[in-house]
Design a protein around this motif. Structure first.
Motif, PDB file in Angstrom:
ATOM      1  N   GLN A 140       7.658  27.823  67.650  1.00 14.41           N
ATOM      2  CA  GLN A 140       8.193  27.764  68.415  1.00 14.41           C
ATOM      3  C   GLN A 140       9.512  28.249  69.567  1.00 14.41           C
ATOM      4  O   GLN A 140       9.410  28.165  70.250  1.00 14.41           O
ATOM      5  CB  GLN A 140       8.396  26.265  68.013  1.00 14.41           C
ATOM      6  CG  GLN A 140       7.314  25.174  67.654  1.00 14.41           C
ATOM      7  CD  GLN A 140       7.806  24.218  67.145  1.00 14.41           C
ATOM      8  OE1 GLN A 140       8.385  24.302  65.706  1.00 14.41           O
ATOM      9  NE2 GLN A 140       6.815  23.231  67.273  1.00 14.41           N
ATOM     10  N   HIS A 142      10.232  31.047  69.748  1.00 20.36           N
ATOM     11  CA  HIS A 142       9.671  32.181  70.066  1.00 20.36           C
ATOM     12  C   HIS A 142       8.991  31.921  71.422  1.00 20.36           C
ATOM     13  O   HIS A 142       9.644  32.814  72.674  1.00 20.36           O
ATOM     14  CB  HIS A 142       8.945  33.119  69.366  1.00 20.36           C
ATOM     15  CG  HIS A 142       9.371  34.595  68.662  1.00 20.36           C
ATOM     16  ND1 HIS A 142      10.535  34.921  69.047  1.00 20.36           N
ATOM     17  CD2 HIS A 142       9.258  34.245  67.287  1.00 20.36           C
ATOM     18  CE1 HIS A 142      10.797  35.725  67.307  1.00 20.36           C
ATOM     19  NE2 HIS A 142      10.466  35.511  66.954  1.00 20.36           N
ATOM     20  N   SER A 143       8.369  30.726  71.431  1.00 17.12           N
ATOM     21  CA  SER A 143       7.259  30.715  72.454  1.00 17.12           C
ATOM     22  C   SER A 143       8.547  29.625  73.876  1.00 17.12           C
ATOM     23  O   SER A 143       8.598  30.495  74.516  1.00 17.12           O
ATOM     24  CB  SER A 143       6.376  28.845  72.288  1.00 17.12           C
ATOM     25  OG  SER A 143       5.650  29.987  71.460  1.00 17.12           O
ATOM     26  N   ILE A 145      11.673  30.327  74.206  1.00 15.68           N
ATOM     27  CA  ILE A 145      12.335  31.863  74.719  1.00 15.68           C
ATOM     28  C   ILE A 145      11.324  32.079  75.406  1.00 15.68           C
ATOM     29  O   ILE A 145      11.663  33.037  76.789  1.00 15.68           O
ATOM     30  CB  ILE A 145      12.548  33.396  73.519  1.00 15.68           C
ATOM     31  CG1 ILE A 145      14.251  31.850  72.895  1.00 15.68           C
ATOM     32  CG2 ILE A 145      13.202  34.025  74.307  1.00 15.68           C
ATOM     33  CD1 ILE A 145      14.123  32.545  71.434  1.00 15.68           C
ATOM     34  N   GLU A 146      10.308  32.606  75.480  1.00 14.33           N
ATOM     35  CA  GLU A 146       9.361  33.201  76.442  1.00 14.33           C
ATOM     36  C   GLU A 146       8.904  32.646  77.777  1.00 14.33           C
ATOM     37  O   GLU A 146       9.174  32.858  79.550  1.00 14.33           O
ATOM     38  CB  GLU A 146       8.241  33.506  75.826  1.00 14.33           C
ATOM     39  CG  GLU A 146       7.280  34.287  76.485  1.00 14.33           C
ATOM     40  CD  GLU A 146       5.747  34.878  75.637  1.00 14.33           C
ATOM     41  OE1 GLU A 146       4.258  34.454  76.227  1.00 14.33           O
ATOM     42  OE2 GLU A 146       6.053  34.879  74.514  1.00 14.33           O
ATOM     43  N   ILE A 147       8.632  31.565  77.520  1.00 16.72           N
ATOM     44  CA  ILE A 147       8.581  30.446  78.457  1.00 16.72           C
ATOM     45  C   ILE A 147       9.982  29.899  78.946  1.00 16.72           C
ATOM     46  O   ILE A 147       9.476  30.206  80.806  1.00 16.72           O
ATOM     47  CB  ILE A 147       7.781  28.634  77.525  1.00 16.72           C
ATOM     48  CG1 ILE A 147       6.917  28.861  77.744  1.00 16.72           C
ATOM     49  CG2 ILE A 147       8.584  27.906  79.658  1.00 16.72           C
ATOM     50  CD1 ILE A 147       6.757  27.361  76.716  1.00 16.72           C
ATOM     51  N   ALA A 149      12.832  32.230  79.665  1.00 19.96           N
ATOM     52  CA  ALA A 149      12.423  33.721  80.159  1.00 19.96           C
ATOM     53  C   ALA A 149      11.068  33.333  82.013  1.00 19.96           C
ATOM     54  O   ALA A 149      11.369  34.004  82.838  1.00 19.96           O
ATOM     55  CB  ALA A 149      11.992  34.766  79.608  1.00 19.96           C
ATOM     56  N   LEU A 150      10.149  32.891  81.469  1.00 17.20           N
ATOM     57  CA  LEU A 150       8.974  32.823  82.290  1.00 17.20           C
ATOM     58  C   LEU A 150       9.237  31.958  83.777  1.00 17.20           C
ATOM     59  O   LEU A 150       8.860  32.953  85.106  1.00 17.20           O
ATOM     60  CB  LEU A 150       7.638  32.583  81.883  1.00 17.20           C
ATOM     61  CG  LEU A 150       6.971  34.064  81.279  1.00 17.20           C
ATOM     62  CD1 LEU A 150       5.758  32.701  80.603  1.00 17.20           C
ATOM     63  CD2 LEU A 150       6.453  35.247  81.841  1.00 17.20           C
ATOM     64  N   ARG A 152      12.376  31.903  84.556  1.00 17.22           N
ATOM     65  CA  ARG A 152      13.863  32.119  85.209  1.00 17.22           C
ATOM     66  C   ARG A 152      13.507  33.289  85.955  1.00 17.22           C
ATOM     67  O   ARG A 152      13.791  33.357  87.219  1.00 17.22           O
ATOM     68  CB  ARG A 152      14.561  33.452  84.075  1.00 17.22           C
ATOM     69  CG  ARG A 152      15.510  31.714  83.742  1.00 17.22           C
ATOM     70  CD  ARG A 152      16.700  31.974  82.442  1.00 17.22           C
ATOM     71  NE  ARG A 152      16.210  33.256  82.070  1.00 17.22           N
ATOM     72  CZ  ARG A 152      16.368  32.919  80.475  1.00 17.22           C
ATOM     73  NH1 ARG A 152      15.708  31.659  80.277  1.00 17.22           N
ATOM     74  NH2 ARG A 152      15.823  34.045  79.685  1.00 17.22           N
TER      75      ARG A 152
END
Length: 157
Positions: A140, A142-143, A145-147, A149-150, A152
């Motif tokens: 969760q 990692h998800s 963080i990835e979301i 970043a997407l 931004r």
């Protein structure tokens, strides 16, 4: 609308889209975490902006960074980095020395006191962040963080 973001009594307006609900959820969560982190820093005798500068300068090493480089790396943008650095210098946390090679460049570096403070805070900050986010699984996190970043990357374009 999902029950995850209840309507505020003083704001009876209905949300028009999932995107609006998501944005409001991000804003509210961000403000809550910001408030908690600011209170934590106040308890330890410094501001969140000062802590951010201490971490940035620790990462920069002995060469330090100029005022504008520090401003660019701050999590929360602030217009008057010079005054922030002035206060930190008065507190003995940083020092600024004019470059001999380029007199216009004035790098800021951590003092021993500043380095000791930021190092001392590593454990308590990790514990604070775990208290806020430790209930999430690694997947969760990692998800998330990835979301973020997407989002931004899309907004920055």
């Amino acid at each position: 609308m999902s029950p995850t973001l209840p309507q505020e009594p003083e704001q009876p307006r209905v949300l028009f889209s999932l995107e609006e609900e998501a944005a409001l959820s991000i804003y509210r969560t961000s403000q809550l975490l910001l408030d908690l982190n600011e209170a934590f820093c106040r308890e330890h005798g410094f501001t969140l902006s000062q802590y951010n500068v201490l971490r940035i300068l620790r990462g920069a090493g002995e060469a330090g960074l100029g005022r504008n480089e520090i401003r660019e790396r701050l999590v929360n943008r602030m217009p008057d980095v010079t005054r922030l650095l002035d206060r930190m210098e008065e507190a003995g946390l940083v020092r600024r020395e004019r470059s001999l090679a380029d007199r216009r460049y004035v790098p800021t570096v951590l003092t021993e006191q500043g380095l000791a403070l930021v190092n001392e805070m590593d454990g308590p900050v990790v514990a604070l962040q775990r208290s806020h986010l430790g209930h999430l699984s690694p997947g969760q996190l990692h998800s998330l963080i990835e979301i973020m970043a997407l989002i931004r990357a899309q907004v920055a374009d």
